[in-house]
Design a protein around this motif. Structure first.
Motif, PDB file in Angstrom:
ATOM      1  N   TRP A  68      -0.328  18.045   0.835  1.00  0.00           N
ATOM      2  CA  TRP A  68       0.660  16.608   2.210  1.00  0.00           C
ATOM      3  C   TRP A  68       1.224  17.641   3.287  1.00  0.00           C
ATOM      4  N   ALA A  75       1.647   4.685  -5.108  1.00  0.00           N
ATOM      5  CA  ALA A  75      -0.017   4.420  -6.696  1.00  0.00           C
ATOM      6  C   ALA A  75       1.016   4.971  -7.294  1.00  0.00           C
ATOM      7  N   GLY A 121       0.725  -1.005  -0.186  1.00  0.00           N
ATOM      8  CA  GLY A 121       0.122   0.234  -0.048  1.00  0.00           C
ATOM      9  C   GLY A 121       0.921   1.150  -0.097  1.00  0.00           C
ATOM     10  N   ARG A 122       2.222   1.803  -0.310  1.00  0.00           N
ATOM     11  CA  ARG A 122       2.995   2.262  -0.047  1.00  0.00           C
ATOM     12  C   ARG A 122       3.336   2.861  -1.524  1.00  0.00           C
ATOM     13  N   LYS A 145      -1.430   6.914  -0.166  1.00  0.00           N
ATOM     14  CA  LYS A 145      -2.487   6.022  -0.335  1.00  0.00           C
ATOM     15  C   LYS A 145      -2.374   4.958  -1.401  1.00  0.00           C
TER      16      LYS A 145
END
Length: 471
Positions: A444, A109, A106-107, A399
């Motif tokens: 971010w 995109a 999950g690291r 995400k």
């Protein structure tokens, strides 16, 4: 805050920035561990020449893979060679295998079909514009111009500043963009050049002005003369230049030994060396991009010395202008495969180093490139210049997943700029803009809406769709 604009020729600015190959640095904090919780950094990796995104991330579902293989023909990667991304319908080029575990965790995109845009653009609007550049960015498909648009985060091919440099200035970072990959436009602001650092093993500092050089009288006099420049300066530019010189000298004395240190040398960071071990041989980091990211890891480790809780880094890998001989004899080797292997392996080692340093969640790394390449190969087993492209973003704060719209794989289809048969090459009209991509990253970092509008002049044209959602 008043902004003073000084017009000076690029060659003069290069001279100023290049005098020490260094940029502005704020007050240097003493060496102390910074709490990673307060710290955030962006690392830009620019793939010069135009990476072929269509062979970087490939659809694996039956229908779209068939469309891909039919058009790509001899350049098509065999379906079985692709590294499936999680349980999705997409796979990575086999040379990027080192990144599959990051996606699975999950690291990572994947941002589909992103490129320079003034505002959201339909094919009908693009065709009606007919090259007048009223709604279309200028000089599409040209390397130099499109590098400027990506690095500057604007649709002005004459833009002198980069979105990294403007971000550093607007957000009041303690130092400009820290470049481990040369003096690119990405790091330029109105009054500062990036801080350009050499690779491991190379000296860092003004030629002839390092502490050890000053025992020779002429060098000492030269340094005194440089320091005395301040007495004469009354313009913003000269003042900024003089501050750059002073800060750079102070920093080169402080960081010189760290920058020069190679893997395994006395005082080197064992955790960073272990993370990069697959890319170290005989005490040297083996690839160009890995050398740059090894330096970035060392600097992130001593982040407090550079000051501030926000930093922006720039690294780069060239050679992506694959007009011919893009693949080898077996479709998964060749020129493009070698470049992607260097990219994937270096990124994986860098992420391992960040994890070991407790910075995995604090650093976000992302790719940029001149443009995508044509879906349809040319007659030389290569691809030509296109527009929209797919990019990778990695880090603990990312995400994981897929963002944006994957183009319809039809020559002359809704995403292809071409209509007539002779112009149907599969050059995708972007469905996400560089502004939105940069705004997602900078948001971010903590940039406010007002700051984002200052840094990215076209962002307001995208209405409420300011973030692409991957952070």
């Amino acid at each position: 805050m008043t902004h003073h604009h000084h017009s000076h020729s690029p060659s003069r600015r290069r001279l100023l920035a290049g005098a020490l190959g260094l940029g502005t640095l704020g007050a240097l904090a003493p060496l102390r561990p910074a709490r990673a919780a307060d710290f955030k950094a962006l690392v830009c990796i620019f793939l010069y020449g135009g990476n072929d995104g269509m062979n970087t991330v490939v659809p694996m579902d039956t229908t779209r893979y068939a469309d891909y293989a039919r058009v790509r023909a001899g350049l098509a990667l065999p379906q079985g060679s692709l590294g499936r991304l999680g349980t999705s319908d997409y796979g990575l080029h086999p040379s990027l295998a080192a990144l599959n575990p990051l996606f699975a965790a999950g690291r990572m995109a994947v941002q589909f079909n992103v490129g320079p845009l003034m505002a959201p653009l339909t094919k009908a609007q693009y065709r009606a514009d007919a090259g007048k550049s009223l709604v279309t960015p200028p000089s599409l498909f040209s390397h130099s111009d499109q590098q400027v648009l990506w690095e500057s985060g604007s649709t002005d091919a004459q833009s002198r500043t980069g979105w990294g440099g403007r971000s550093a200035a607007t957000l009041g970072l303690a130092q400009p963009v820290i470049s481990v990959g040369g003096n690119g436009r990405f790091g330029l602001s109105e009054l500062a050049a990036p801080l350009v650092l050499p690779g491991p093993g190379d000296g860092f500092g003004a030629a002839g002005l390092a502490a050890s050089d000053l025992t020779w009288k002429p060098n000492a006099l030269k340094l005194d003369a440089l320091k005395a420049v301040s007495a004469e300066t009354d313009t913003d530019l000269a003042g900024a230049f003089e501050k750059q010189q002073r800060d750079a000298m102070a920093l080169s004395e402080q960081l010189g030994p760290l920058v020069k240190r190679k893997p395994g040398e006395a005082g080197s960071n064992a955790a960073i060396d272990a993370a990069f071990a697959p890319l170290i041989a005989n005490g040297n980091v083996t690839t160009g991009l890995a050398k740059q990211l090894y330096q970035a890891a060392k600097l992130l480790d001593v982040r407090a010395t550079l000051g501030g809780s926000r930093q922006i880094y720039f690294a780069q890998l060239g050679g992506f202008d694959t007009h011919g001989g893009q693949i080898g004899s077996d479709a998964v080797s060749g020129h493009h495969a070698g470049l992607l292997k260097q990219l994937g392996d270096a990124l994986a080692c860098f992420q391992a180093a960040l994890t070991a340093l407790g910075l995995a969640d604090s650093v976000t790394t992302f790719t940029q490139s001149d443009f995508g390449r044509t879906f349809k190969p040319n007659n030389s087993s290569g691809t030509d210049h296109a527009w929209g492209n797919h990019h990778l973003v990695m880090g603990g704060a990312v995400k994981g997943g897929f963002y944006g719209s994957y183009p319809t794989l039809a020559l002359g289809g809704p995403d292809d700029v071409g209509v007539d048969s002779w112009e149907q090459h599969g050059r995708w009209i972007p469905t996400s803009s560089v502004d939105q991509y940069a705004a997602t990253l900078l948001g971010w970092m903590g940039a406010s809406a007002t700051q984002l509008d200052t840094i990215l002049p076209n962002l307001p044209n995208f209405g409420s769709r300011r973030s692409l959602g991957f952070l």
